[in-house]
Design a protein around this motif. Structure first.
Motif, PDB file in Angstrom:
ATOM      1  N   THR A  22      -8.077   5.816  -4.203  1.00  0.00           N
ATOM      2  CA  THR A  22      -7.531   5.473  -2.893  1.00  0.00           C
ATOM      3  C   THR A  22      -7.642   6.643  -1.933  1.00  0.00           C
ATOM      4  O   THR A  22      -8.042   6.504  -0.767  1.00  0.00           O
ATOM      5  N   ASP A  37       0.826  -1.206   0.000  1.00  0.00           N
ATOM      6  CA  ASP A  37       0.000   0.000   0.000  1.00  0.00           C
ATOM      7  C   ASP A  37       0.860   1.256   0.000  1.00  0.00           C
ATOM      8  O   ASP A  37       0.355   2.362   0.143  1.00  0.00           O
ATOM      9  N   TYR A  73      -2.187  -2.983  -3.406  1.00  0.00           N
ATOM     10  CA  TYR A  73      -2.084  -3.155  -4.853  1.00  0.00           C
ATOM     11  C   TYR A  73      -1.115  -4.303  -5.162  1.00  0.00           C
ATOM     12  O   TYR A  73      -0.049  -4.426  -4.522  1.00  0.00           O
ATOM     13  N   LYS A  86      -5.740  -3.883  -8.102  1.00  0.00           N
ATOM     14  CA  LYS A  86      -6.200  -3.620  -6.742  1.00  0.00           C
ATOM     15  C   LYS A  86      -6.464  -4.950  -6.037  1.00  0.00           C
ATOM     16  O   LYS A  86      -7.116  -5.837  -6.585  1.00  0.00           O
ATOM     17  N   GLU A 117      -6.308   5.610 -10.125  1.00  0.00           N
ATOM     18  CA  GLU A 117      -6.310   4.684  -8.995  1.00  0.00           C
ATOM     19  C   GLU A 117      -5.913   5.406  -7.719  1.00  0.00           C
ATOM     20  O   GLU A 117      -6.427   5.117  -6.637  1.00  0.00           O
TER      21      GLU A 117
END
Length: 1006
Positions: A708, A674, A907, A940, A704
């Motif tokens: 997040t 992460d 990820y 993800k 992405e």
């Protein structure tokens, strides 16, 4: 009377041999063999002798150009992969280039019949198989060409010397141990030419279908030229052999007209003749189109059968992958047809002569081609020569055969057999003319004789002028005087042969055609000189060192001790790095390097532009090993076979000739994290921070990152968020408008190169770099005042302006090389930004090797530092994916299965180059893939334990399979129809034979 009748009814098999044909042998085990068989055997062993004299006496039957790095190593990988997976039609190559579509390597014999045959002999090393098969294929070329040309009804001596002329082509032997794909299809092309003759004479297409299939599977790139040569030959053969059939069909049409119509009045006679002529023309046209369809169907069947290779290869080449060359012309392929320059004839005699990167014959080939075109004969007899002249002189065909990328003469090598056949026919016409002149020496008009002789000498004069004009060509410049001498000697030989009395014989035999004999001899000497001058043969000791079995044993030993998912590479000098770029010693070994005409464009761009890897070779398609320690860490290179220790690695095992070093902390090939930054933030970082940050964070697309950030609550933001990851940043690190992202371990210093002004070397400091002019390669020592204490890494970056743009230049710093190719090179790398990240010497000295040339170094910057702290990298790589069964157990080696445990939502980050044809399933559910670290697969992943399945489906594979199935059905239909026609024909022939026997019996009785 009876003897004469018996002579008329003698069976064809017992007819007397024609003059000039070799007699058969009837002794013992040689019974049944003819002189043609012994001649073919002689050509076979003569070809092997040339291999021995020209190549093998200097080393192995291989070269240091592409053979050692592509043809032998990739074929070996294909076989290893088949043994491990049992999959004959794979989709993906996990072991090469970080992971590539395997059809990127289809050009190098993925489904070549010669290479597939090696799968039956696992005990024969692949490199030995490639050497042996290449030599045998070269010998087979000579035999098959002789078998084909001898069926043309030519004089025996003409067939022999024409076959020698073909065998001694510089391209044929040279590429049998260099770029194999330039010529290894030739046996199938010659079989296809035999198949064309068989198709027209016996209406049998099996040989033609299989030959076209074999030619495409062996070398689909050059099969385009081969098919064009086949088509041109088929058209001319039809016009030669099919005209009689057309006339016969026209006659049959005329016979259908009733006798009442033919017996009309005189006033209808002219109309009847006109109608008859129209019927003949229509019958001839109908016959031509019928023959064209009958020829196209078996060729189409062969093409369709190869669809399992052609369609996926085309999808790999044009579907987002990179490809070598300078690029297509403006407007693409369609723009070539509208460009007037593409239609302007160019008479390039070197396209035919001497160079192995053309057809590689002598000047006499041009003489014969022009002689056939301007000679006094029917159009249908010289149509093939006219078509060849059009193909060779109109630039459009050169560009089309090269896929629109450029015009290179190598694509005309498939025309070698038909061109040599035209040479043989030209010689045969000369022999016939000489016999006729010998019989009618005193008759005829003197002026007409003079004009005839001048017409025969005219091609020699034209070729001489073309040779003179070509003397400025780069390749031909050192040898142009030899080319001129060749033409003069050939002309002298022709005059000596022409003036020699036609009635005189040498020991009962006709005097051979001297220009052809001389040309075959001069080609043999030219071939030997060219093969020696190129200096590409591999000495036996070098070859044995590169293929040392100790290396394979060491890699297998390491794999047995550590069977995980990682990469293992070799690093040595430039020659070793090039030789090993595609070498896979064990199917469990994975490398990040690749050298292929096609490649993953995302990965190539990341290496050259985004990350900034040094380019050590002049060919931009060579993505070789780099000793950049941060790149090795990023790509998961856990083990290095080298002679010196790279930074970030420790000695694992010493094998004497080489050592194995293990990474202290290398990234897993796939892991979950992460710790991420956005792509925009990453691209704002300068060199070398753009490499350094990937030790502690991964890069994800901006969209992405926005998802997040939006999902993080206020409480999470105050705890473990991306902002907390950035909080440890060094405020002194300047990264433009983005702000500090991490603690950089590099600091800028000055690299001081001593100035000098000598005759052979001039180094002058400029405002932002250096200007260097040297007449030879030199090495200088530089210092690093103010280098950081404890620094182990040195980073250098600058731009290069080459003042001699047509010449290569290079600069090597502490053993790491960057090279800029001359602008005239077809595969010029365009590397004007030189980046270096190397291990520093213990005393801090920097050794710089400067190549010959004159160049300016601009924006010269230097940094010293060290790798990121170990705890940071281990934190990033702590959640690695563990494979189940390796890379060969899932979907025939086209997929992988693994498990991973993620502590938090994060990820999946891999070092597998991104390709949209991957399918990722997490716990059985398909998951969207995106570009991680700007060029690799990412996705993800929620927290928890997961089973991951990643499968690759090569684009066009399904369509190719259906295409091959359709081709098989078409081929089967054609063969069945031909069999039925033959059976029906044999029944009618049986009835006619019975009547013929009755007629013979009746004649003899009478």
């Amino acid at each position: 009377m009876k003897k004469e009748i018996l002579k008329e009814i003698r069976e064809p098999g017992k007819s007397r041999k024609k003059k000039g044909q070799p007699k058969g042998r009837r002794n013992g085990f040689l019974e049944g063999l003819t002189g043609k068989d012994f001649t073919a055997a002689g050509l076979f062993f003569f070809s092997l002798l040339l291999c021995r004299l020209f190549v093998l006496q200097y080393g192995v039957f291989g070269s240091s150009i592409d053979w050692i790095s592509q043809h032998s190593t990739l074929a070996d990988y294909f076989r290893k992969r088949f043994y491990a997976t049992g999959n004959l039609f794979p989709d993906f190559a996990w072991n090469l280039g970080g992971g590539q579509n395997i059809y990127h390597f289809a050009y190098y014999g993925l489904l070549s019949p010669t290479m597939l045959l090696s799968y039956l002999f696992p005990f024969i090393p692949m490199d030995l198989w490639v050497m042996g098969s290449s030599a045998l294929l070269y010998a087979a070329d000579a035999v098959l060409f002789y078998q084909w040309i001898s069926k043309k009804g030519l004089h025996y001596g003409n067939c022999l010397f024409t076959s020698l002329f073909f065998t001694c082509s510089t391209a044929l032997l040279y590429h049998s141990y260099n770029q194999l794909m330039f010529v290894n299809y030739m046996p199938f092309l010659l079989l296809a030419l035999l198949g064309v003759d068989r198709h027209f004479q016996k209406r049998k297409s099996g040989l033609l279908i299989l030959s076209v299939l074999g030619m495409i599977l062996t070398s689909f790139y050059f099969s385009v030229g081969g098919l064009l040569a086949l088509t041109a030959y088929a058209v001319t053969e039809y016009l030669k052999c099919g005209t009689e059939n057309a006339a016969y069909e026209a006659e049959q049409e005329n016979r259908k007209v009733s006798r009442n119509q033919k017996a009309g009045a005189e006033k209808k006679q002219m109309a009847g003749e006109k109608s008859s002529g129209t019927v003949e023309a229509l019958a001839g046209l109908r016959s031509f189109f019928g023959a064209a369809i009958r020829f196209a169907l078996p060729v189409l069947a062969g093409i369709l059968l190869s669809g399992i290779l052609l369609i996926p290869s085309a999808a790999a080449l044009f579907g987002g992958s990179g490809e070598g060359g300078r690029g297509t012309a403006a407007g693409g392929i369609a723009g070539l047809f509208t460009d007037p320059a593409m239609w302007k004839p160019q008479f390039l005699i070197l396209r035919l002569c001497y160079t192995p990167y053309g057809i590689g014959l002598s000047a006499f080939a041009g003489v014969a081609l022009l002689g056939r075109v301007i000679g006094k004969s029917r159009l249908r007899e010289k149509l093939l020569s006219f078509l060849l002249l059009v193909f060779f002189c109109i630039p459009l065909f050169g560009y089309l055969l090269n896929g629109g990328l450029y015009s290179k003469d190598k694509v005309f090598i498939p025309f070698l057999p038909v061109l040599c056949a035209e040479v043989g026919l030209y010689v045969e016409n000369q022999l016939v003319r000489k016999r006729e002149c010998g019989k009618n020496r005193s008759t005829g008009n003197f002026k007409r004789k003079v004009m005839t002789e001048l017409r025969e000498l005219f091609p020699y004069l034209i070729v001489l002028i073309l040779m003179w004009n070509a003397k400025q060509e780069t390749y031909f410049e050192p040898y142009w005087h030899l080319g001129i001498l060749d033409v003069i000697c050939v002309t002298a030989c022709y005059l000596a042969w022409r003036w020699f009395p036609a009635k005189k014989q040498l020991r009962g035999r006709e005097l051979p055609f001297l220009p052809l004999v001389f040309s075959a001899v001069i080609l043999a000497f030219a071939g030997k000189a060219i093969n020696q001058e190129k200096h590409v043969m591999i000495p036996r000791k070098t070859y044995e060192a590169l293929t040392d079995s100790k290396i394979a044993a060491a890699i297998r030993e390491i794999r047995a001790e550590d069977p995980g998912w990682y990469r293992m590479e070799q690093y040595g000098d430039g020659g070793q790095n090039l030789a090993n770029v595609n070498r896979i010693w064990d199917i469990g070994q994975n490398v990040s390097t690749i050298y292929s005409s096609a490649y993953n464009a995302e990965y190539k761009k990341f290496r050259d532009e985004t990350y900034g890897i040094n380019e050590a070779f002049r060919n931009r398609m060579m993505q070789t090993v780099s000793d950049d320690p941060l790149f090795w860490q990023l790509m998961g290179v856990k083990y290095i076979l080298a002679e010196t220790r790279p930074e970030g690695y420790e000695l694992y095992r010493d094998y004497g000739d080489f050592q194995v070093y293990r990474a202290i902390s290398a990234a897993p090939v796939a892991y979950v994290t992460d710790q991420v930054v956005s792509e925009t933030e990453y691209k704002s970082l300068p060199y070398p921070q753009n490499q350094e940050i990937l030790e502690t964070a991964a890069v994800i697309p901006d969209q992405e990152m926005r998802k997040t950030t939006a999902a993080i609550t206020d409480q999470e933001k105050s705890a473990e968020s991306v902002d907390n990851f950035r909080a440890a940043a060094d405020s002194d690190t300047k990264n433009g408008s983005v702000g500090p992202l991490f603690h950089s371990c590099f600091q800028k210093v000055n690299l001081e190169i001593p100035e000098t002004d000598q005759e052979d070397l001039r180094i002058q400091k400029t405002a932002d770099g250096y200007e260097i002019e040297t007449k030879k390669s030199v090495t200088v020592s530089a210092t690093l005042p103010g280098a950081a204490e404890g620094a182990t890494l040195l980073a250098v970056s600058f731009e290069v302006e080459n003042q001699k743009a047509s010449h290569d230049m290079f600069i090597r710093i502490n053993g790491q090389t960057n090279r800029l190719t001359g602008i005239n090179h077809t595969y010029a790398n365009g590397n004007t930004q030189f980046n270096y990240l190397v291990t520093m010497k213990e005393d801090g000295t920097v050794f710089i090797r400067m190549g010959k040339g004159h160049y300016i170094l601009k924006n010269f910057e230097t940094w010293t530092g060290m790798a990121q702290p170990l705890e940071k990298t281990e934190q990033l790589y702590s959640q690695a994916v563990t494979l189940i069964g390796g890379t060969t157990a899932t979907y025939g080696g086209d997929g992988i299965t693994g498990v991973v445990s993620a502590e938090r939502d994060g990820y999946l980050i891999t070092s597998i180059p991104y390709d949209e044809n991957f399918v990722l399933k997490v716990d059985g559910k398909e998951t969207l893939l995106f570009r991680a670290n700007t060029a690799f697969l990412g996705a993800k992943i929620p927290s928890g334990e997961h089973k991951i399945v990643l499968v690759y489906h090569a684009p066009g594979r399904t369509a190719g399979s259906w295409c091959s199935l359709m081709g098989g059905m078409l081929a089967l239909i054609l063969v069945i129809c031909e069999k039925k026609k033959q059976q029906n024909g044999s029944e009618r022939a049986g009835e006619s034979k019975m009547l013929q026997k009755q007629r013979k019996y009746y004649i003899i009785r009478v």
